[in-house]
Design an enzyme around this catalytic site. Structure first.
Site, PDB file in Angstrom:
ATOM      1  N   GLU A 104      44.687  15.178  54.912  1.00 35.78           N
ATOM      2  CA  GLU A 104      44.921  13.783  55.005  1.00 35.78           C
ATOM      3  C   GLU A 104      43.655  13.116  55.855  1.00 35.78           C
ATOM      4  O   GLU A 104      43.906  13.473  56.974  1.00 35.78           O
ATOM      5  CB  GLU A 104      46.180  13.137  55.180  1.00 35.78           C
ATOM      6  CG  GLU A 104      46.392  11.617  55.169  1.00 35.78           C
ATOM      7  CD  GLU A 104      47.824  11.123  55.513  1.00 35.78           C
ATOM      8  OE1 GLU A 104      48.011   9.837  55.424  1.00 35.78           O
ATOM      9  OE2 GLU A 104      48.827  11.900  55.409  1.00 35.78           O
ATOM     10  N   LYS A 141      51.521   9.711  50.427  1.00 37.77           N
ATOM     11  CA  LYS A 141      52.922   9.674  50.340  1.00 37.77           C
ATOM     12  C   LYS A 141      53.273  10.322  48.739  1.00 37.77           C
ATOM     13  O   LYS A 141      52.781   9.655  47.969  1.00 37.77           O
ATOM     14  CB  LYS A 141      53.206   8.370  50.433  1.00 37.77           C
ATOM     15  CG  LYS A 141      53.701   7.877  51.850  1.00 37.77           C
ATOM     16  CD  LYS A 141      55.006   8.604  52.376  1.00 37.77           C
ATOM     17  CE  LYS A 141      54.990   8.505  53.927  1.00 37.77           C
ATOM     18  NZ  LYS A 141      54.459   9.974  54.469  1.00 37.77           N
TER      19      LYS A 141
END
Length: 433
Positions: free
Chosen positions: A234, A250
């Site tokens: 990420e 997410k």
């Protein structure tokens, strides 16, 4: 500050990366950032970066940390590398961190490297400060003569322990759900720590961890006796001129055993209403964060709920961008969004308060960020997840995992998701590879 530059064409990037990382081990300060040739990365810049040997540094606790970083970055006007721990939340908000901490990392630590290597395509740029630029040729000869050490398994497999046991974690999920049902929050990230006592070979562990995952934001960080070994997928935040890019993750699903099953898992994640709602809530939070420093109307969702394949898992990623208003400093662009939405919740302040009350370990560098500033004030930072933290002096090894809790969360499923995210870290530490 002026640097001497030398550009060299590289025939075998894989070998050079191994050699650079092995050669770097002689230094007390090392930051290695590796994209691992991940093909689907948006806004790629470097294949790998190595920064070693501090000329100047900034190391501090959270009090006034962002102001100190702003002064350091704007005064040095050079490449600086380091990390922002999650507990800098206590600098941006009236919050505290009193949970257990055996790692003892500073809240913020940056340094200006004497020696810097930037790998882009088949080209290596070497940038040395003036006081060491006569060492460029000698160092490169030494690097290319380096034979990477064999990465042997742990001599003694470590015994991994849980800070929070399964039923206690599920009870904490239920407590978080009560806050959601009461309307205190919509979503919050709840984490748990796994730990072990002992010693490890950080470089060997890092190599095995990234071999499992091939992450686009791999990081090997060494600051004296403290290490971060990260296989992060990420990006937290990147600045390119006046453009800001954030890419929250997410939503997680496992990979399939064959192409048909794998495609089905990816499709199921793409269509999962709970996972999409988690992602969209964080996108809304990120849009709000970016709007604090953005030119009016410039916040754009470039990508919403896209499913990306990684070696071990599928991840749902969104990309949100903005254009900075005039007069906003690079550090202010980070300060206004920190900590990142994907590791906190919505509303962010209340979520962080509840997180602190339910979690039992101080997050520290976990769910913080590692990255760099350029001399022009651009920057790029990852999110510290899928990572092992190690304090060699304390002989303490730690990794944490978590997930977003929403109204649709099931405690059993949340615990299983944690185990899926922890799988690679556990395997390398227990010597199962």
């Amino acid at each position: 500050m002026n640097r001497t530059s030398k550009i060299i064409s590289i025939s075998n990037i894989t070998v050079l990366k191994e050699q650079l990382l092995s050669w770097s081990q002689q230094f007390e300060e090392v930051v290695w950032l590796d994209s691992n040739s991940y093909e689907r990365q948006n806004y790629p810049e470097y294949e790998a970066i190595l920064a070693v040997d501090a000329f100047t540094s900034l190391k501090t606790d959270y009090q006034g940390a962002f102001d100190q970083l702003e002064e350091y970055q704007s005064t040095i006007k050079d490449w600086i590398f380091g990390y922002l721990s999650y507990d800098l939340k206590n600098d941006t908000e009236r919050l505290t961190s009193k949970n257990d901490d055996k790692l003892d990392f500073a809240d913020l630590h940056f340094f200006q490297p004497k020696k810097l290597f930037l790998l882009k395509g088949n080209t290596l740029e070497i940038l040395y400060l003036g006081m060491v630029d006569d060492e460029i040729d000698e160092d490169f000869e030494e690097i290319t003569a380096t034979k990477p050490p064999e990465t042997k398994s742990q001599a003694q497999p470590l015994s991994i322990k849980l800070k929070i046991h399964k039923e206690a974690y599920k009870e904490k999920v239920r407590s978080m759900l009560e806050h959601i049902y009461r309307g205190d929050i919509y979503e919050a990230n709840l984490c748990q720590e796994f730990y072990a006592a002992g010693t490890i070979n950080p470089l060997a562990i890092y190599k095995r961890l990234t071999a499992i995952s091939s992450p686009p934001f791999g990081t090997y960080l060494k600051l004296e006796d403290q290490f971060l070994l990260s296989a992060s997928p990420e990006r937290y935040i990147k600045k390119i001129g006046s453009k800001i890019v954030t890419q929250p993750i997410k939503g997680t699903a496992k990979r399939g055993v064959d192409e048909k099953e794998d495609t089905a898992f990816a499709k199921a994640l793409q269509e999962n209403s709970k996972e999409r709602s988690e992602n969209i809530m964080i996108v809304d939070l990120v849009r709000n964060d970016l709007s604090k420093t953005a030119q009016k109307g410039s916040v754009i969702v470039e990508e919403l709920c896209e499913v990306y394949p990684f070696k071990q898992v599928h991840q749902m990623i969104s990309t949100v961008t903005s254009t900075l208003s005039l007069g906003i400093s690079p550090v202010d662009a980070i300060r206004s969004t920190f900590p990142m939405g994907s590791m906190t919740g919505a509303p962010k302040l209340r979520a962080m308060q509840i997180i602190e009350s339910l979690e039992e370990s101080k997050r520290g560098l976990y769910s913080g960020a590692v990255g760099y500033f350029t001399p022009d004030g651009d920057f790029d930072f990852n999110v510290v997840i899928r990572s092992i933290l190690y304090n060699a002096e304390n002989e303490y090894i730690s990794y944490s995992v978590g997930g977003a809790i929403t109204a649709g969360s099931d405690p059993d499923s949340e615990y299983e998701e944690c185990l899926l995210k922890a799988k690679a870290m556990r395997a390398v530490l227990e010597g199962d590879l």
